[in-house]
Design a protein around this motif. Sequence first.
Motif, PDB file in Angstrom:
ATOM      1  N   GLU A   1      -1.657  35.085  -0.835  1.00 35.41           N
ATOM      2  CA  GLU A   1      -0.562  35.030  -1.804  1.00 35.41           C
ATOM      3  C   GLU A   1       0.550  36.027  -1.472  1.00 35.41           C
ATOM      4  O   GLU A   1       1.658  35.925  -1.992  1.00 35.41           O
ATOM      5  CB  GLU A   1      -1.103  35.297  -3.205  1.00 35.41           C
ATOM      6  N   GLU A   2       0.240  36.988  -0.601  1.00 38.26           N
ATOM      7  CA  GLU A   2       1.221  38.006  -0.231  1.00 38.26           C
ATOM      8  C   GLU A   2       1.773  37.806   1.173  1.00 38.26           C
ATOM      9  O   GLU A   2       2.453  38.678   1.719  1.00 38.26           O
ATOM     10  CB  GLU A   2       0.576  39.390  -0.354  1.00 38.26           C
ATOM     11  N   VAL A   3       1.471  36.643   1.779  1.00 34.42           N
ATOM     12  CA  VAL A   3       1.933  36.334   3.131  1.00 34.42           C
ATOM     13  C   VAL A   3       3.269  35.602   3.059  1.00 34.42           C
ATOM     14  O   VAL A   3       3.434  34.673   2.269  1.00 34.42           O
ATOM     15  CB  VAL A   3       0.889  35.473   3.885  1.00 34.42           C
ATOM     16  N   ARG A   4       4.207  35.998   3.896  1.00 36.66           N
ATOM     17  CA  ARG A   4       5.554  35.440   3.835  1.00 36.66           C
ATOM     18  C   ARG A   4       5.579  33.974   4.267  1.00 36.66           C
ATOM     19  O   ARG A   4       6.240  33.155   3.651  1.00 36.66           O
ATOM     20  CB  ARG A   4       6.485  36.267   4.726  1.00 36.66           C
ATOM     21  N   ASN A   5       4.875  33.636   5.327  1.00 35.86           N
ATOM     22  CA  ASN A   5       4.847  32.255   5.831  1.00 35.86           C
ATOM     23  C   ASN A   5       3.402  31.859   6.106  1.00 35.86           C
ATOM     24  O   ASN A   5       2.924  31.985   7.237  1.00 35.86           O
ATOM     25  CB  ASN A   5       5.688  32.141   7.102  1.00 35.86           C
ATOM     26  N   PRO A   6       2.669  31.380   5.086  1.00 39.98           N
ATOM     27  CA  PRO A   6       1.238  31.105   5.255  1.00 39.98           C
ATOM     28  C   PRO A   6       0.918  30.106   6.356  1.00 39.98           C
ATOM     29  O   PRO A   6      -0.084  30.264   7.064  1.00 39.98           O
ATOM     30  CB  PRO A   6       0.823  30.540   3.879  1.00 39.98           C
ATOM     31  N   VAL A   7       1.731  29.076   6.526  1.00 38.81           N
ATOM     32  CA  VAL A   7       1.432  28.031   7.503  1.00 38.81           C
ATOM     33  C   VAL A   7       1.364  28.590   8.919  1.00 38.81           C
ATOM     34  O   VAL A   7       0.498  28.203   9.716  1.00 38.81           O
ATOM     35  CB  VAL A   7       2.481  26.903   7.413  1.00 38.81           C
ATOM     36  N   LYS A   8       2.252  29.495   9.262  1.00 35.04           N
ATOM     37  CA  LYS A   8       2.291  30.048  10.612  1.00 35.04           C
ATOM     38  C   LYS A   8       1.501  31.349  10.736  1.00 35.04           C
ATOM     39  O   LYS A   8       0.847  31.592  11.754  1.00 35.04           O
ATOM     40  CB  LYS A   8       3.749  30.295  11.022  1.00 35.04           C
ATOM     41  N   ASP A   9       1.569  32.181   9.712  1.00 31.08           N
ATOM     42  CA  ASP A   9       1.009  33.532   9.829  1.00 31.08           C
ATOM     43  C   ASP A   9      -0.506  33.580   9.648  1.00 31.08           C
ATOM     44  O   ASP A   9      -1.186  34.340  10.343  1.00 31.08           O
ATOM     45  CB  ASP A   9       1.663  34.457   8.803  1.00 31.08           C
TER      46      ASP A   9
END
Length: 578
Positions: free
Chosen positions: A280-288
């Motif tokens: 929930e604290e990740v800027r770009n979940p799909v890539k990161d």
Amino acid sequence: METHSSSSFSNIKSYLQALSDTPNRLSRRAGSVSTSFEETSRVRARSGGDMKRSLRWYDLVGFGIGGMVGAGVFVTSGRASRLCAGPAVVLSYAIAGFCALLSAFCYTEFAVDMPVAGGAFSYIRITFGEFLAFLTGANLIIDYVLSNAAVARSFTGYLCTALGISTESKLRITVNGLPKGFNEIDVVAVLVVLALTVIICYSTRESSMLNMVLTVLHLVFIVFVIVIGFTRGETKNFTEPGDQNHASGFFPFGASGVFNGAAMVYLSYIGYDAVSTMAEEVRNPVKDIPVGVSGSVILVAVLYCLMAASMSMLLPYDMIDPDAPFSGAFMGSDGWRWVSNVIGVGASFGILTSLLVAMLGQARYMCVIGRSSVVPAWFAKVHPKTSTPVNASVFLGICTAAIALFTDLQILLNLVSIGTLFVFYMVANAVIYKRYVSVGVTNPWPTLSFLFCFSLTSILFTLLWQFAPPGKPKELMLGACTAIAIAVLQLFHYMVPQARKPEFWGVPLMPWIPSMSIFLNIFLLSSLDRPSYVRFGFFSALAVLVYVLYSVHASFDAEEDGTLSQKNVELVKESIEV
């Protein structure tokens, strides 16, 4: 009194009726992927403020490495080499790393599809329902608290090594009136836990920066140990024992020893799951998230294999100290005793990083469990200024510090890990169920039947491996179990089509990879001792009691008539735009 009793009976009756409708509820939950974003927002609103999206892939890699590479590798590698695998412990670490990667794939698919805090609790909740999610989540949090207390107390031991102090008792206060195992007061461990609690309450971003600094320092010490081993060690130690009466060769304990060693060292990889709780604290979940979770597991596996090779070159396997393999290799060497102190410093940094990541993860698990109201919603509150789950962090930090204050390390070590492995097993089952079952489209029973049969076959294989006497009959029975498992898997693969495929990132080779993860986690569970299962049974029974008497009628599911809310594709797209 009578009214209260009838109310409790009514609650239990409602709960039992709900269980009888489990297959239909499971099907409804699996098909709820398109649930409205408004419902999801109401669940998150229980936390007050939102968690700030500030983490990138390199933060996740740092958290993953920091969470896994603790002090455990300095102990488990020696024990696995001396007692199980010999020099082939290098392969044990490779096999265990492969197992961890399979579980990491399952976590990654869920984390990308549902970029919310809470990790496994959220994943199991949308597939198998609130009850199993609460059961696994409660055990996982207990594992976190106990293991963090154990890690905090081990910090005192490695600090003694770094300072050249001969015994840990000089940094602990012995109270003669308390029972043995609970009579050594460890103030240092308490101070470490409380300091880290303050840090993780202040900011996730600042916690990541601290983790990065400590992880880099720890990696420098690990590289130092690897270089010393390769330059000072001898390749003949890969095949020659110190005592010629002992078995020689690279596989002194055979192939079974390699796998038993893998079961022992696998616990050194536990920690990557905490990364998924920060989705929930990740800027770009799909890539990161895929890079962060899988990348950290691969990097750690390479480091572990190099460390195991370095250790095997320093000493013959039968001369390795199982409790202190690296520092023990230098204790008796003139002019090299200082290396033991350096190892103590490096292990201390590793303890701090693993403790920091684990405490971040446990707070986010508790926060999301609080959002569903199966525990008081007070735990779900996110502080508006720090954007962190302060209530959950402080409560669990105090619990960890209290246990670390007086409980002996060996007592704690006997109680941890089973909950984590059980959760890994459940997540692997959940990712298969999510792919093959959809409301109004598919019947859940073929998938449930497959999961049951495959798990049963895996349990049978594991029991034979552990308890059957060596010989031809054992080999035949193990071969038969393997053939049955493959046949069941192939039959399911060809006869049951996938109900949905992930839009952004999915586990490859479905259902093979999750199925292998199911088997390996069952196999690894067999390596744990009796106290672990006693603890698991006790706390599971306690969790069931709490759920029946409180959670089942206080939860968000009950309030919303059994409708489960979760992140949908819109949230993922929203995070990509950010």
